[in-house]
Write an enzyme that holds these catalytic residues in place. Sequence first.
Site, short mmCIF file in Angstrom:
data_model
loop_
_atom_site.label_atom_id
_atom_site.label_comp_id
_atom_site.label_asym_id
_atom_site.label_seq_id
_atom_site.Cartn_x
_atom_site.Cartn_y
_atom_site.Cartn_z
N ARG A 195 -4.09 0.87 -2.52
CA ARG A 195 -3.09 1.95 -2.54
C ARG A 195 -2.40 2.58 -3.84
O ARG A 195 -2.82 2.06 -4.94
CB ARG A 195 -1.74 1.28 -1.81
CG ARG A 195 -2.07 0.47 -0.51
CD ARG A 195 -0.67 -0.23 0.08
NE ARG A 195 -0.96 -0.99 1.12
CZ ARG A 195 -1.62 -2.21 1.32
NH1 ARG A 195 -1.83 -2.92 0.03
NH2 ARG A 195 -1.74 -2.72 2.24
N LYS A 229 1.66 -5.18 -0.72
CA LYS A 229 2.65 -5.17 0.22
C LYS A 229 3.19 -6.83 0.43
O LYS A 229 2.27 -7.52 0.68
CB LYS A 229 2.76 -4.10 1.49
CG LYS A 229 2.55 -2.90 1.19
CD LYS A 229 2.42 -2.10 2.67
CE LYS A 229 2.63 -0.64 2.36
NZ LYS A 229 2.58 0.21 3.81
N HIS A 316 -4.56 8.03 0.48
CA HIS A 316 -4.95 7.08 1.43
C HIS A 316 -6.37 7.51 2.36
O HIS A 316 -6.73 7.07 3.01
CB HIS A 316 -3.64 7.29 2.70
CG HIS A 316 -3.04 5.76 3.00
ND1 HIS A 316 -2.58 5.03 1.77
CD2 HIS A 316 -3.14 5.10 3.99
CE1 HIS A 316 -2.05 3.91 2.29
NE2 HIS A 316 -2.40 3.68 3.50
N ARG A 319 -8.67 5.33 0.68
CA ARG A 319 -8.27 4.27 1.47
C ARG A 319 -8.99 3.90 2.64
O ARG A 319 -9.66 2.97 3.11
CB ARG A 319 -7.07 3.70 1.35
CG ARG A 319 -6.57 2.32 2.07
CD ARG A 319 -5.13 2.14 1.76
NE ARG A 319 -4.67 0.79 2.44
CZ ARG A 319 -5.10 -0.46 2.21
NH1 ARG A 319 -5.53 -0.68 0.85
NH2 ARG A 319 -4.54 -1.55 2.79
N HIS A 343 -4.26 -6.50 4.13
CA HIS A 343 -3.61 -6.25 5.35
C HIS A 343 -4.10 -6.92 6.50
O HIS A 343 -5.31 -7.20 6.61
CB HIS A 343 -4.01 -4.51 6.01
CG HIS A 343 -2.95 -3.73 5.78
ND1 HIS A 343 -1.62 -4.03 6.44
CD2 HIS A 343 -2.66 -2.37 5.57
CE1 HIS A 343 -0.84 -3.15 6.42
NE2 HIS A 343 -1.48 -2.10 5.74
N TYR A 352 -8.02 1.95 9.73
CA TYR A 352 -8.66 2.24 8.54
C TYR A 352 -10.27 2.23 8.78
O TYR A 352 -10.88 2.61 8.16
CB TYR A 352 -8.33 1.00 7.62
CG TYR A 352 -7.09 1.11 7.00
CD1 TYR A 352 -6.35 2.37 6.76
CD2 TYR A 352 -6.27 -0.14 6.72
CE1 TYR A 352 -5.37 2.31 5.99
CE2 TYR A 352 -4.95 0.15 6.40
CZ TYR A 352 -4.49 1.24 5.68
OH TYR A 352 -3.13 1.30 5.24
#
Length: 367
Positions: A195, A229, A316, A319, A343, A352
């Site tokens: 990210r 995150k 993104h 990503r 994630h 994704y």
Amino acid sequence: MLGLSDGLDPADDSLTTWIERYLDLAVRGVRSAEVAAKIARHLDRFAGWIADGLGHDRLSAVTVREVTAWRDHLATAGNTGRDGTTAPMAAATVNNHLAHLSALFTWICAHAPAQLLHHGDPTKKVPPLPLPAPQPRALTAAQVRTVKNIVDRIETFHELKGRRHRGAGKERLHAHARPLRDRAIVYLLFGTGLRRAEVVGLDLDQLEAADPAALRQAKAARLRDVRGKGRTSRTVFLSRDARQALADYLELERPSDAAASTGPSALFLSAASIAARRPNGRLSPRSINTILGEIGHLHDAQTPDPSRKLGLLRPHDARHTFAFQLSQASGHNRAELERRLGHANDRYLRLYTNPPDDIAASYIEDL
């Protein structure tokens, strides 16, 4: 005040007063300044909506009907332009407003006199708007190839033009240009799926190996303890392109910018010639958007094929592209996807790893 229960002061029935109490006691100093300002802005919009619609701001007059009407208003005309024109607000943004309003009334119900809200929390029966299905933004193999071609030639796009800049000993690039840094960032994004906040948060000592010569020869260089995150951390392995691009940046560009930096040693630094840069030189997350956006613009200007056009290139997108390629290379190994993307949420993993429509269409072309 007519309709107000005995023993209550009229100020207790003011929505504006309760909003200020909530912000002072539960938001400011607890949430970041940016988030607190956003919550205050959303709640002020609701208070304004109530006052304009009812002619007063009595808290006891807020009903499910009013909250529902506000939600629908935001969805149809929630954005107001500088010229006064209105436009719909995105469903996710509307739901964010509702979430902040719900938190306010949850707090009020816990602290206000019981007789103030006769019908309880008016936000509880107002459902959020359904969100549209998320669309993947993975680049095709052809687009990735032309992006890398542009990035490999990026120095030529930053050269100073004109006769007065020619000749030996003269500066060839714009003062703030850092093409080797930008190339390393692009290859890192496409080769790791990081990210943008993770990229700017990297420190030099997280890179193994950090010596340019060793990095060029290494076959398994990595970034340790990449903070993601939810206070997660993971190890990120570097692709061949990322290793070579990082080695060039560390050897040829970064030293001059690092000499003017203080504090923790960030991996990627702003140009020392930028007067407004941070003392430690660390890039901001928004600068990653700027770098990718400029490369996307160069790409489309250099690419005549309409099928390869990118429009706005965003961090993104890289990503999504990495996740889709990793899914194919790993045989759709869920554990590997979780580990490398940081994630565990099924919804995001499916997003994704979904191919773009033109790739999905090719699957059934010859069936």
